[in-house]
Design an enzyme around this catalytic site. Structure first.
Site, short mmCIF file in Angstrom:
data_model
loop_
_atom_site.label_atom_id
_atom_site.label_comp_id
_atom_site.label_asym_id
_atom_site.label_seq_id
_atom_site.Cartn_x
_atom_site.Cartn_y
_atom_site.Cartn_z
N LYS A 52 4.41 -2.23 2.29
CA LYS A 52 5.42 -3.25 1.22
C LYS A 52 5.21 -2.69 -0.09
O LYS A 52 6.40 -3.63 -0.41
CB LYS A 52 4.41 -5.22 1.42
CG LYS A 52 2.62 -4.79 0.96
CD LYS A 52 2.95 -5.51 0.06
CE LYS A 52 1.70 -5.10 -0.88
NZ LYS A 52 1.40 -5.49 -3.25
N THR A 112 5.49 -10.07 -1.95
CA THR A 112 6.13 -8.77 -2.55
C THR A 112 7.72 -8.97 -2.87
O THR A 112 8.00 -8.40 -4.09
CB THR A 112 5.25 -7.83 -2.30
OG1 THR A 112 4.39 -7.98 -1.97
CG2 THR A 112 4.61 -6.33 -2.95
#
Length: 335
Positions: A194, A251
């Site tokens: 991620k 994120t």
């Protein structure tokens, strides 16, 4: 006298390590915090706060700072490592002669070993064969919000269910919800990949490409995580949970993310060196992009977005050209 079976030792006095130490200490758990710079640690010890990364958040009485690794090992059975991935093996080597089978090794580091592409649990098994129980904490969490006591949820993945439950109980509080898992590989992959995808999302936003492009990157990025996870034996449910899609959304969409900040800077025309200097802290996704491509090659998995990030960072591919190449790929079924 400190009870070793309920206290914690935390290695890494950056924002994330300090935030986790704060959360444990607020639960009346004895915590020792270590950092690789004794001068900074002494400053935090005297100020009773992390003056560099979390100023204004006071340390509870149960949180103390120590520059001696030997002190931390002796303090607790639970050793929580929160150093950047490029320093992970080095710290394990320092801990190796001090740890016994009684110690439980945990980490909140998100990334892979750069040179080998190994997952962090593989390094633990390789360097610390005497350690029988290990695990990690991960999920959609920003250090500042954890430090401020804002509502948060995270995942603890451990080789042993009892270890997972014990660590979850240590972190759990009124504003802090902890889920357990035994899928160490899935939680590791979710937390590592991620970061690379957040750089991609930041680049697209830095170029002014809008919400459509950002959403496409997040969605197709999740497909890349799932493909790699499937090839490596991770559980799809893990990657569709907090440690996977949860961390990915966080994120990619919030500017507290250092990886997204890096992408925004690159999209705006800054060099990698300029951007990292401006951010002033480790940006895990920058190095992880190289390791992920190693891993994908080994697993025979196609990860075009992660590959494009690596080419932008290290092969002088322009961000605009990278997005153009991704969009112009040959049409195919989504699933």
């Amino acid at each position: 006298m400190t009870n070793k079976s309920t206290s914690f030792s935390v290695y890494g006095a950056g924002s994330w390590g300090t935030a986790l130490a704060l959360q444990l200490a607020r639960n009346d758990i004895s915590v020792q915090l270590w950092g690789h710079r004794p001068d900074r640690l002494e400053q935090y010890k005297n100020a009773r706060e992390n003056t560099d990364y979390l100023p204004g958040v006071a340390f509870p009485d149960t949180l103390t700072c120590h520059s001696s690794i030997e002190s931390l090992v002796a303090h607790s059975d639970y050793q929580l490592i929160v150093v950047p991935s490029h320093g992970f093996r080095q710290l394990l080597e320092q801990l190796k002669p001090l740890l016994t089978s009684e110690h439980k090794v945990l980490w909140a580091t998100k990334g892979l070993e750069l040179s080998s592409g190994k997952l962090l649990h593989e390094l633990v098994e390789e360097v610390l064969p005497q350690v029988k129980e290990y695990g990690l904490v991960s999920g959609p969490t920003f250090a500042k919000e954890v430090a401020e006591g804002l509502p948060t949820a995270m995942t603890v993945a451990a080789t042993d269910e009892q270890l997972g439950e014990a660590v979850a109980k240590a972190f759990q509080s009124e504003n802090y919800r902890v889920y357990t898992s035994t899928d160490v590989i899935g939680v590791e992959l979710g937390g590592a990949v991620k970061n690379v995808l957040a750089i991609a999302a930041g680049i697209a936003d830095g170029l002014g490409f809008g919400a459509n492009a950002r959403t496409a990157i997040i969605t197709r990025g999740l497909a890349e995580i799932l493909r790699l996870g499937n090839a490596m034996g991770a559980q799809s449910e893990t990657l569709m949970g907090l440690a996977g899609i949860g961390d990915l959304i966080l994120t990619c969409t919030d500017n507290q993310s250092r990886n997204r900040q890096l992408g925004l800077a690159l999209g705006a025309g800054k060099t990698l060196e300029q951007a990292i200097k401006d951010i002033g802290q480790a940006v895990e996704g920058a190095k992880t992009s190289q390791s992920i491509n190693l891993l994908a090659e080994r697993a025979g998995v196609e990860m075009p977005i992660c590959s494009a990030v690596q080419q932008i960072l290290y092969e002088n591919l322009s961000p605009r050209e990278a997005v153009k190449t991704l969009i112009s790929r040959k049409p195919k079924p989504e699933f």
